[in-house]
Design a protein around this motif. Structure first.
Motif, PDB file in Angstrom:
ATOM      1  N   LEU A   1       0.829  -1.199   0.000  1.00 54.10           N
ATOM      2  CA  LEU A   1       0.000   0.000   0.000  1.00 54.10           C
ATOM      3  C   LEU A   1       0.866   1.252   0.000  1.00 54.10           C
ATOM      4  O   LEU A   1       1.861   1.314   0.708  1.00 54.10           O
ATOM      5  CB  LEU A   1      -0.875   0.051   1.257  1.00 54.10           C
ATOM      6  N   LEU A   2       0.448   2.223  -0.771  1.00 58.38           N
ATOM      7  CA  LEU A   2       1.009   3.563  -0.707  1.00 58.38           C
ATOM      8  C   LEU A   2      -0.098   4.442  -0.168  1.00 58.38           C
ATOM      9  O   LEU A   2      -1.138   4.617  -0.815  1.00 58.38           O
ATOM     10  CB  LEU A   2       1.464   4.048  -2.093  1.00 58.38           C
ATOM     11  N   LEU A   3       0.084   4.947   1.027  1.00 68.22           N
ATOM     12  CA  LEU A   3      -0.934   5.743   1.705  1.00 68.22           C
ATOM     13  C   LEU A   3      -0.533   7.212   1.616  1.00 68.22           C
ATOM     14  O   LEU A   3       0.564   7.575   2.038  1.00 68.22           O
ATOM     15  CB  LEU A   3      -1.054   5.308   3.165  1.00 68.22           C
ATOM     16  N   LEU A   4      -1.406   8.027   1.055  1.00 67.42           N
ATOM     17  CA  LEU A   4      -1.071   9.425   0.812  1.00 67.42           C
ATOM     18  C   LEU A   4      -1.899  10.363   1.674  1.00 67.42           C
ATOM     19  O   LEU A   4      -3.123  10.399   1.563  1.00 67.42           O
ATOM     20  CB  LEU A   4      -1.273   9.763  -0.673  1.00 67.42           C
ATOM     21  N   GLY A   5      -1.235  11.097   2.515  1.00 64.98           N
ATOM     22  CA  GLY A   5      -1.884  12.158   3.264  1.00 64.98           C
ATOM     23  C   GLY A   5      -2.105  11.882   4.738  1.00 64.98           C
ATOM     24  O   GLY A   5      -2.121  10.736   5.195  1.00 64.98           O
ATOM     25  N   ALA A   6      -2.263  12.974   5.468  1.00 65.31           N
ATOM     26  CA  ALA A   6      -2.443  12.911   6.915  1.00 65.31           C
ATOM     27  C   ALA A   6      -3.745  12.214   7.305  1.00 65.31           C
ATOM     28  O   ALA A   6      -3.784  11.453   8.272  1.00 65.31           O
ATOM     29  CB  ALA A   6      -2.394  14.319   7.499  1.00 65.31           C
ATOM     30  N   ALA A   7      -4.820  12.464   6.559  1.00 66.02           N
ATOM     31  CA  ALA A   7      -6.109  11.855   6.902  1.00 66.02           C
ATOM     32  C   ALA A   7      -6.044  10.335   6.780  1.00 66.02           C
ATOM     33  O   ALA A   7      -6.580   9.613   7.631  1.00 66.02           O
ATOM     34  CB  ALA A   7      -7.221  12.410   6.009  1.00 66.02           C
ATOM     35  N   VAL A   8      -5.384   9.845   5.761  1.00 69.70           N
ATOM     36  CA  VAL A   8      -5.256   8.396   5.569  1.00 69.70           C
ATOM     37  C   VAL A   8      -4.376   7.795   6.665  1.00 69.70           C
ATOM     38  O   VAL A   8      -4.699   6.749   7.229  1.00 69.70           O
ATOM     39  CB  VAL A   8      -4.702   8.070   4.165  1.00 69.70           C
ATOM     40  N   ALA A   9      -3.258   8.459   6.966  1.00 70.58           N
ATOM     41  CA  ALA A   9      -2.365   7.964   8.019  1.00 70.58           C
ATOM     42  C   ALA A   9      -3.105   7.869   9.347  1.00 70.58           C
ATOM     43  O   ALA A   9      -3.013   6.869  10.065  1.00 70.58           O
ATOM     44  CB  ALA A   9      -1.146   8.867   8.151  1.00 70.58           C
ATOM     45  N   ASP A  10      -3.856   8.896   9.656  1.00 72.45           N
ATOM     46  CA  ASP A  10      -4.589   8.922  10.913  1.00 72.45           C
ATOM     47  C   ASP A  10      -5.707   7.888  10.928  1.00 72.45           C
ATOM     48  O   ASP A  10      -5.866   7.129  11.892  1.00 72.45           O
ATOM     49  CB  ASP A  10      -5.153  10.323  11.156  1.00 72.45           C
ATOM     50  N   THR A  11      -6.476   7.813   9.855  1.00 67.67           N
ATOM     51  CA  THR A  11      -7.634   6.920   9.812  1.00 67.67           C
ATOM     52  C   THR A  11      -7.237   5.450   9.757  1.00 67.67           C
ATOM     53  O   THR A  11      -7.776   4.626  10.485  1.00 67.67           O
ATOM     54  CB  THR A  11      -8.534   7.264   8.612  1.00 67.67           C
ATOM     55  N   LEU A  12      -6.286   5.096   8.901  1.00 69.79           N
ATOM     56  CA  LEU A  12      -5.938   3.680   8.722  1.00 69.79           C
ATOM     57  C   LEU A  12      -4.849   3.189   9.667  1.00 69.79           C
ATOM     58  O   LEU A  12      -4.823   2.013  10.023  1.00 69.79           O
ATOM     59  CB  LEU A  12      -5.515   3.416   7.279  1.00 69.79           C
TER      60      LEU A  12
ATOM     61  N   VAL B   1       3.753   2.156   2.833  1.00 68.24           N
ATOM     62  CA  VAL B   1       4.574   3.358   2.996  1.00 68.24           C
ATOM     63  C   VAL B   1       3.614   4.535   2.937  1.00 68.24           C
ATOM     64  O   VAL B   1       2.634   4.521   2.199  1.00 68.24           O
ATOM     65  CB  VAL B   1       5.691   3.450   1.924  1.00 68.24           C
ATOM     66  N   THR B   2       3.883   5.518   3.761  1.00 73.13           N
ATOM     67  CA  THR B   2       3.031   6.695   3.837  1.00 73.13           C
ATOM     68  C   THR B   2       3.813   7.906   3.355  1.00 73.13           C
ATOM     69  O   THR B   2       4.995   8.038   3.652  1.00 73.13           O
ATOM     70  CB  THR B   2       2.571   6.919   5.296  1.00 73.13           C
ATOM     71  N   SER B   3       3.144   8.763   2.602  1.00 68.37           N
ATOM     72  CA  SER B   3       3.792   9.974   2.107  1.00 68.37           C
ATOM     73  C   SER B   3       2.775  11.109   2.055  1.00 68.37           C
ATOM     74  O   SER B   3       1.635  10.961   2.481  1.00 68.37           O
ATOM     75  CB  SER B   3       4.407   9.731   0.728  1.00 68.37           C
ATOM     76  N   PHE B   4       3.214  12.208   1.500  1.00 68.87           N
ATOM     77  CA  PHE B   4       2.385  13.407   1.418  1.00 68.87           C
ATOM     78  C   PHE B   4       1.284  13.259   0.366  1.00 68.87           C
ATOM     79  O   PHE B   4       1.484  12.618  -0.666  1.00 68.87           O
ATOM     80  CB  PHE B   4       3.247  14.616   1.048  1.00 68.87           C
ATOM     81  N   HIS B   5       0.163  13.880   0.620  1.00 71.65           N
ATOM     82  CA  HIS B   5      -0.930  13.920  -0.346  1.00 71.65           C
ATOM     83  C   HIS B   5      -0.475  14.767  -1.543  1.00 71.65           C
ATOM     84  O   HIS B   5       0.230  15.764  -1.372  1.00 71.65           O
ATOM     85  CB  HIS B   5      -2.163  14.544   0.313  1.00 71.65           C
ATOM     86  N   PRO B   6      -0.849  14.392  -2.760  1.00 73.22           N
ATOM     87  CA  PRO B   6      -0.469  15.193  -3.938  1.00 73.22           C
ATOM     88  C   PRO B   6      -0.858  16.670  -3.820  1.00 73.22           C
ATOM     89  O   PRO B   6      -0.123  17.544  -4.284  1.00 73.22           O
ATOM     90  CB  PRO B   6      -1.216  14.515  -5.091  1.00 73.22           C
ATOM     91  N   ARG B   7      -1.969  16.951  -3.184  1.00 70.26           N
ATOM     92  CA  ARG B   7      -2.394  18.340  -2.997  1.00 70.26           C
ATOM     93  C   ARG B   7      -1.346  19.117  -2.184  1.00 70.26           C
ATOM     94  O   ARG B   7      -1.048  20.258  -2.463  1.00 70.26           O
ATOM     95  CB  ARG B   7      -3.768  18.362  -2.305  1.00 70.26           C
ATOM     96  N   THR B   8      -0.769  18.448  -1.195  1.00 72.87           N
ATOM     97  CA  THR B   8       0.285  19.067  -0.384  1.00 72.87           C
ATOM     98  C   THR B   8       1.511  19.357  -1.229  1.00 72.87           C
ATOM     99  O   THR B   8       2.133  20.413  -1.100  1.00 72.87           O
ATOM    100  CB  THR B   8       0.663  18.141   0.794  1.00 72.87           C
ATOM    101  N   LEU B   9       1.844  18.438  -2.115  1.00 70.82           N
ATOM    102  CA  LEU B   9       3.020  18.625  -2.967  1.00 70.82           C
ATOM    103  C   LEU B   9       2.826  19.771  -3.958  1.00 70.82           C
ATOM    104  O   LEU B   9       3.791  20.443  -4.325  1.00 70.82           O
ATOM    105  CB  LEU B   9       3.360  17.332  -3.704  1.00 70.82           C
ATOM    106  N   LEU B  10       1.596  20.000  -4.388  1.00 68.02           N
ATOM    107  CA  LEU B  10       1.329  21.132  -5.273  1.00 68.02           C
ATOM    108  C   LEU B  10       1.524  22.463  -4.546  1.00 68.02           C
ATOM    109  O   LEU B  10       2.045  23.423  -5.112  1.00 68.02           O
ATOM    110  CB  LEU B  10      -0.090  21.050  -5.836  1.00 68.02           C
TER     111      LEU B  10
END
Length: 116
Positions: free
Chosen positions: A49-60, A85-94
């Motif tokens: 799994l590639l988990l993107l973003g704070a909401a996903v990290a917190d929820t899952l 692996v968890t990383s930044f949401h694409p919106r954050t990278l923009l």
């Protein structure tokens, strides 16, 4: 694609299909969204799994984004452990392109795990 994955071997799922104006998930909906995400994972049966973003990290994972990014995690799905692996949401990278190098390093960790 630069990591060796393409549309034919990746499933993209979403924790939520809309974003509240506040940007935060409504607390009463978090359990439902967690169950929905886990159902998607159960149906798709990914190897990792590639988990993107704070909401996903917190929820899952029940962790804040930076803690979740610190290590590869085993994600328990009905007794099976999936590498995540968890990383930044694409919106954050923009909004903060300076984080792209860190996101690239996050992606490389899951690629190296494949090669090990």
């Amino acid at each position: 694609k630069a990591c060796g994955y393409g549309p034919d071997n990746v499933y993209i799922g979403a924790l939520a299909y809309s974003r509240p104006a506040t940007g935060a998930l409504p607390e009463p909906d978090v359990k439902l969204l967690n169950d929905f995400a886990r159902h998607q994972i159960k149906v798709v049966k990914p190897r990792k799994l590639l988990l993107l973003g704070a909401a996903v990290a917190d929820t899952l994972l029940g962790e804040d984004l930076m803690t979740a990014r610190a290590n590869l995690r085993d994600f328990n799905q009905d007794g099976a452990n999936l590498t995540s692996v968890t990383s930044f949401h694409p919106r954050t990278l923009l909004v903060r392109p300076v984080l792209k190098a860190q996101a690239w390093r996050d992606l490389q960790r899951i690629v190296r795990k494949d090669q090990a």
